[in-house]
Design an enzyme around this catalytic site. Structure first.
Site, mmCIF file in Angstrom:
data_model
loop_
_atom_site.group_PDB
_atom_site.id
_atom_site.type_symbol
_atom_site.label_atom_id
_atom_site.label_comp_id
_atom_site.label_asym_id
_atom_site.label_seq_id
_atom_site.Cartn_x
_atom_site.Cartn_y
_atom_site.Cartn_z
ATOM 1 N N LYS A 54 0.795 -1.138 0.138
ATOM 2 C CA LYS A 54 -0.129 -0.151 0.174
ATOM 3 C C LYS A 54 0.923 1.266 0.007
ATOM 4 O O LYS A 54 0.709 2.172 -0.610
ATOM 5 C CB LYS A 54 -0.716 -0.083 1.322
ATOM 6 C CG LYS A 54 -1.982 -0.999 1.137
ATOM 7 C CD LYS A 54 -2.845 -1.376 2.619
ATOM 8 C CE LYS A 54 -3.837 -2.360 2.254
ATOM 9 N NZ LYS A 54 -4.522 -2.771 3.370
ATOM 10 N N GLN A 98 -4.908 -1.508 9.498
ATOM 11 C CA GLN A 98 -4.663 -2.657 9.189
ATOM 12 C C GLN A 98 -5.461 -3.531 9.940
ATOM 13 O O GLN A 98 -5.003 -3.674 11.034
ATOM 14 C CB GLN A 98 -3.371 -3.116 8.768
ATOM 15 C CG GLN A 98 -3.100 -4.391 7.979
ATOM 16 C CD GLN A 98 -3.672 -4.395 6.618
ATOM 17 O OE1 GLN A 98 -3.624 -3.300 5.964
ATOM 18 N NE2 GLN A 98 -4.296 -5.351 6.391
ATOM 19 N N ASP A 121 -11.159 2.898 3.991
ATOM 20 C CA ASP A 121 -11.642 1.328 3.966
ATOM 21 C C ASP A 121 -13.089 1.609 3.989
ATOM 22 O O ASP A 121 -13.566 0.265 3.513
ATOM 23 C CB ASP A 121 -11.134 0.783 5.097
ATOM 24 C CG ASP A 121 -9.756 -0.205 4.911
ATOM 25 O OD1 ASP A 121 -9.703 -0.469 3.653
ATOM 26 O OD2 ASP A 121 -9.247 -0.678 5.859
#
Ligand code: NDP
Length: 290
Positions: A54, A98, A121
């Site tokens: 990422k 994460q 997200d």
């Protein structure tokens, strides 16, 4: 019939190139750089790889990347304080924590602490609610990528029968909302559904997000259907090696479906590309540009 292969890798590459151009234009016209902060807690090897990828792709697209690596022992209060700092930081337009988090940290608390406007997200309940009500929120990356592939391949999705196998908050449910928004007739199947093969056989669009290797067999698929395989499963292969397979039995499905995403190279590459897209969207909105 041999199904058309939907090339998510090529689509994701083209999407990243477009985003890179848009980010450069944004910088030139408005003098600011979108920034993504990624928080990694603990040493999980898969999470470390995701976070590294990422960060690399964020920089390659011309955005700022901020990485925060914290030990597994970090307290929930300390993690919440970090999220709050990032919420207030004007250089940070997207925040990604994460998952999974260590067991002593309440994931729902942490996700709820992220500013919904920076929740790239799309997991915050505000964004889930906006998606459910057709509002302008941030959409979870994997289903967003699936929708892009479907729209690109099929064009107008109106009236098509869509079956989604899996009802998780990060894939199945948002996928259903997106396809409902595209005027599909949507069925969500799950582990308690009766006669799953018959439900799948109704589908013009079949999305598999189950996490069970090759569970969906070729004779569950309607001839000509478009199959989106979200599953990523590592299974034993020859000579003591392992390989990645999806939730669909690809070698059977390819003879029945009209089109199918391969694993790897289908949905997977779209997820990070959509994370970049969401970060750009969040950055533009922060300046009233969207
Ligand atoms: P979850 O484990 O959160 O959800 C799985 C869903 O599948 C559940 O709703 C479950 O039903 C359902 N299910 C399980 N077994 C069966 C069964 N036998 N019959 C019917 N339904 C069943 O998984 P995720 O949604 O997070 O992920 C799904 C897959 O997608 C995984 O392989 C994951 O690795 C992959 N994935 C890939 C991504 C990518 O970037 N390509 C990103 C995210 C996930 P119930 O609710 O009843 O338990």
């Amino acid at each position: 019939m041999t199904a058309h292969l939907i090339d998510g890798k090529a689509f994701a590459t083209a999407l990243r190139e477009r985003l890179t151009g848009e980010i450069a234009s944004l910088k030139a016209a408005h003098g600011f750089t979108p920034g993504l902060a990624v928080v990694l807690v603990g040493e999980d090897p898969a999470s470390q790889v995701y976070v590294r990828n990422k960060g690399r792709e964020t920089l390659a697209a011309g955005m700022a990347s901020f990485e925060f690596k914290k030990p597994a022992e970090i307290s929930e209060a300390e993690l919440l304080a970090l999220v709050e700092t990032l919420n207030r930081d004007p250089a940070v337009h997207g925040i990604l924590v994460q998952l999974p988090l260590p067991g002593h940290i309440r994931t729902d608390r942490v996700l709820a602490a992220i500013d919904p406007a920076k929740d790239v997200d799309g997991f915050h309940v505000i964004n889930a609610g906006l998606l459910a009500t057709g509002g302008p929120g941030l959409v979870p990356c994997t289903p967003l990528g699936c929708q892009m592939l479907l729209r690109d391949y099929l064009g107008d999705l109106s009236g098509l029968e869509a079956v989604i196998v899996g009802r998780s908050n990060i894939v199945g449910k948002p996928m259903a909302q997106l396809l409902l928004g595209d005027n599909c007739t949507v069925t969500i199947a799950h582990s308690k559904s009766r006669d799953l093969p018959a439900i799948c056989r109704r589908a013009d669009i079949l999305v598999a997000a189950v996490g069970r290797p090759e569970m969906i067999r070729g004779d569950w698929i309607k001839p000509g259907a478009t199959v989106i395989d979200v599953g990523i499963n590592r299974i034993p292969a020859a000579e003591g090696k392992t390989k990645l397979v999806g939730d669909v039995a690809f070698s059977e499905a390819v003879d029945v479906a009209g089109a199918i995403t391969p694993v790897p190279g289908g949905v997977g590459p779209m997820t990070i590309a959509c994370l970049l897209a969401n970060t750009l969207t969040a950055a533009r909105r922060s300046r009233g540009l969207d």
